[in-house]
Design a protein around this motif. Sequence first.
Motif, PDB file in Angstrom:
ATOM      1  N   ALA A 116       0.828  -1.203   0.000  1.00 19.31           N
ATOM      2  CA  ALA A 116       0.000   0.000   0.000  1.00 19.31           C
ATOM      3  C   ALA A 116       0.866   1.258   0.000  1.00 19.31           C
ATOM      4  O   ALA A 116       1.847   1.336   0.737  1.00 19.31           O
ATOM      5  CB  ALA A 116      -0.908   0.002   1.220  1.00 19.31           C
ATOM      6  N   PHE A 117       0.526   2.220  -0.860  1.00 19.38           N
ATOM      7  CA  PHE A 117       1.129   3.549  -0.786  1.00 19.38           C
ATOM      8  C   PHE A 117       0.697   4.194   0.531  1.00 19.38           C
ATOM      9  O   PHE A 117      -0.413   3.965   1.010  1.00 19.38           O
ATOM     10  CB  PHE A 117       0.633   4.442  -1.922  1.00 19.38           C
ATOM     11  N   LYS A 118       1.584   5.030   1.088  1.00 19.67           N
ATOM     12  CA  LYS A 118       1.246   5.781   2.306  1.00 19.67           C
ATOM     13  C   LYS A 118       0.958   7.228   1.920  1.00 19.67           C
ATOM     14  O   LYS A 118       1.646   7.794   1.078  1.00 19.67           O
ATOM     15  CB  LYS A 118       2.431   5.750   3.277  1.00 19.67           C
ATOM     16  N   LEU A 119      -0.019   7.818   2.578  1.00 16.32           N
ATOM     17  CA  LEU A 119      -0.355   9.220   2.317  1.00 16.32           C
ATOM     18  C   LEU A 119       0.462  10.137   3.218  1.00 16.32           C
ATOM     19  O   LEU A 119       0.546   9.899   4.421  1.00 16.32           O
ATOM     20  CB  LEU A 119      -1.833   9.455   2.617  1.00 16.32           C
ATOM     21  N   ASN A 120       1.037  11.193   2.647  1.00 14.91           N
ATOM     22  CA  ASN A 120       1.645  12.206   3.512  1.00 14.91           C
ATOM     23  C   ASN A 120       0.617  13.304   3.793  1.00 14.91           C
ATOM     24  O   ASN A 120      -0.527  13.232   3.328  1.00 14.91           O
ATOM     25  CB  ASN A 120       2.953  12.756   2.906  1.00 14.91           C
ATOM     26  N   LYS A 121       1.017  14.328   4.539  1.00 11.72           N
ATOM     27  CA  LYS A 121       0.058  15.355   4.962  1.00 11.72           C
ATOM     28  C   LYS A 121      -0.521  16.132   3.796  1.00 11.72           C
ATOM     29  O   LYS A 121      -1.641  16.628   3.864  1.00 11.72           O
ATOM     30  CB  LYS A 121       0.733  16.318   5.942  1.00 11.72           C
ATOM     31  N   LYS A 122       0.278  16.270   2.730  1.00  9.93           N
ATOM     32  CA  LYS A 122      -0.206  17.014   1.565  1.00  9.93           C
ATOM     33  C   LYS A 122      -1.221  16.221   0.753  1.00  9.93           C
ATOM     34  O   LYS A 122      -1.872  16.750  -0.138  1.00  9.93           O
ATOM     35  CB  LYS A 122       0.971  17.366   0.651  1.00  9.93           C
ATOM     36  N   GLY A 123      -1.301  14.904   1.041  1.00 13.02           N
ATOM     37  CA  GLY A 123      -2.193  14.066   0.248  1.00 13.02           C
ATOM     38  C   GLY A 123      -1.490  13.399  -0.921  1.00 13.02           C
ATOM     39  O   GLY A 123      -2.134  12.903  -1.836  1.00 13.02           O
ATOM     40  N   ASP A 124      -0.142  13.397  -0.879  1.00 14.70           N
ATOM     41  CA  ASP A 124       0.619  12.649  -1.886  1.00 14.70           C
ATOM     42  C   ASP A 124       0.685  11.187  -1.453  1.00 14.70           C
ATOM     43  O   ASP A 124       0.842  10.892  -0.270  1.00 14.70           O
ATOM     44  CB  ASP A 124       2.063  13.170  -1.982  1.00 14.70           C
ATOM     45  N   LEU A 126       2.834   7.831  -1.412  1.00 12.09           N
ATOM     46  CA  LEU A 126       4.264   7.525  -1.493  1.00 12.09           C
ATOM     47  C   LEU A 126       4.527   6.036  -1.345  1.00 12.09           C
ATOM     48  O   LEU A 126       3.928   5.367  -0.505  1.00 12.09           O
ATOM     49  CB  LEU A 126       5.025   8.272  -0.393  1.00 12.09           C
ATOM     50  N   LEU A 127       5.438   5.540  -2.172  1.00  8.81           N
ATOM     51  CA  LEU A 127       5.827   4.123  -2.086  1.00  8.81           C
ATOM     52  C   LEU A 127       7.334   4.002  -2.312  1.00  8.81           C
ATOM     53  O   LEU A 127       7.832   4.405  -3.363  1.00  8.81           O
ATOM     54  CB  LEU A 127       5.088   3.308  -3.164  1.00  8.81           C
ATOM     55  N   PRO A 128       8.071   3.435  -1.333  1.00 10.23           N
ATOM     56  CA  PRO A 128       9.489   3.158  -1.582  1.00 10.23           C
ATOM     57  C   PRO A 128       9.626   1.954  -2.517  1.00 10.23           C
ATOM     58  O   PRO A 128       8.927   0.955  -2.344  1.00 10.23           O
ATOM     59  CB  PRO A 128      10.051   2.803  -0.202  1.00 10.23           C
ATOM     60  N   VAL A 129      10.507   2.082  -3.492  1.00 12.21           N
ATOM     61  CA  VAL A 129      10.752   0.978  -4.434  1.00 12.21           C
ATOM     62  C   VAL A 129      12.229   0.604  -4.322  1.00 12.21           C
ATOM     63  O   VAL A 129      13.100   1.465  -4.462  1.00 12.21           O
ATOM     64  CB  VAL A 129      10.414   1.401  -5.882  1.00 12.21           C
ATOM     65  N   ASN A 130      12.494  -0.660  -4.049  1.00 11.89           N
ATOM     66  CA  ASN A 130      13.876  -1.105  -3.871  1.00 11.89           C
ATOM     67  C   ASN A 130      14.448  -1.632  -5.176  1.00 11.89           C
ATOM     68  O   ASN A 130      14.056  -2.678  -5.661  1.00 11.89           O
ATOM     69  CB  ASN A 130      13.942  -2.202  -2.800  1.00 11.89           C
ATOM     70  N   ILE A 131      15.405  -0.876  -5.711  1.00 11.73           N
ATOM     71  CA  ILE A 131      16.067  -1.274  -6.947  1.00 11.73           C
ATOM     72  C   ILE A 131      17.332  -2.023  -6.556  1.00 11.73           C
ATOM     73  O   ILE A 131      18.274  -1.427  -6.028  1.00 11.73           O
ATOM     74  CB  ILE A 131      16.438  -0.026  -7.798  1.00 11.73           C
ATOM     75  N   VAL A 132      17.334  -3.327  -6.796  1.00 11.43           N
ATOM     76  CA  VAL A 132      18.439  -4.143  -6.304  1.00 11.43           C
ATOM     77  C   VAL A 132      19.344  -4.648  -7.419  1.00 11.43           C
ATOM     78  O   VAL A 132      20.297  -5.382  -7.158  1.00 11.43           O
ATOM     79  CB  VAL A 132      17.912  -5.348  -5.491  1.00 11.43           C
ATOM     80  N   MET A 133      19.059  -4.238  -8.657  1.00 12.26           N
ATOM     81  CA  MET A 133      19.829  -4.749  -9.788  1.00 12.26           C
ATOM     82  C   MET A 133      19.632  -3.809 -10.970  1.00 12.26           C
ATOM     83  O   MET A 133      18.539  -3.289 -11.163  1.00 12.26           O
ATOM     84  CB  MET A 133      19.253  -6.120 -10.159  1.00 12.26           C
ATOM     85  N   PRO A 134      20.680  -3.560 -11.757  1.00 10.08           N
ATOM     86  CA  PRO A 134      20.476  -2.763 -12.972  1.00 10.08           C
ATOM     87  C   PRO A 134      19.660  -3.567 -13.974  1.00 10.08           C
ATOM     88  O   PRO A 134      19.732  -4.795 -13.977  1.00 10.08           O
ATOM     89  CB  PRO A 134      21.895  -2.533 -13.502  1.00 10.08           C
TER      90      PRO A 134
END
Length: 159
Positions: A116-124, A126-134
């Motif tokens: 699930a994306f998390k909402l910040n106070k502005k209403g954006d 956000l989702l962290p994406v882990n890039i582990v390989m080119p």
Amino acid sequence: MNRTARILAALALAAVTAAAAAAQPARSCCSSPGLAPSGPQAGGPEVKDLPKAGKKCSIGEVNYFVYDFDRTPKMGTVILKIQVFDKDGKQVSDLDITGRSDMPSMRGAHDSGEVAFKLNKKGDYLLPVNIVMPGDWEVLVTFSRTKIVVFRGRIAFGV
Ligand SMILES: [Cu+2]
């Protein structure tokens, strides 16, 4: 409305409320990587290939969104940001969004699972994406309103 009908209506409403409350915990649960198929495999709208970051993407007639990364995706964690707007251009946050990242060329190897994306106070959203390989990466995004999937999209990028 007579008395019996009013009682029946009240009971029906109570049942609906209870069902909604019971369904609630599932939403906050981020499934573990590699578990049962969900998201794009689970039916509903077909997956749309999304335009480049910063471009408008329509969700039906009412909403559109734009997405962007906090930096050009490279090895490490990048934050995917989605902003949803109504047809008047006002930012809204009444949808639920999940994302699932992986490398299409080696599907399943780095599957994040549905998160699930998390909402910040502005209403954006956000989702962290882990890039582990080119290589080639994608994030499948799923938008729902009251548990009904209203849009699916695919963000593709290279690292
Ligand atoms: Cu890989």
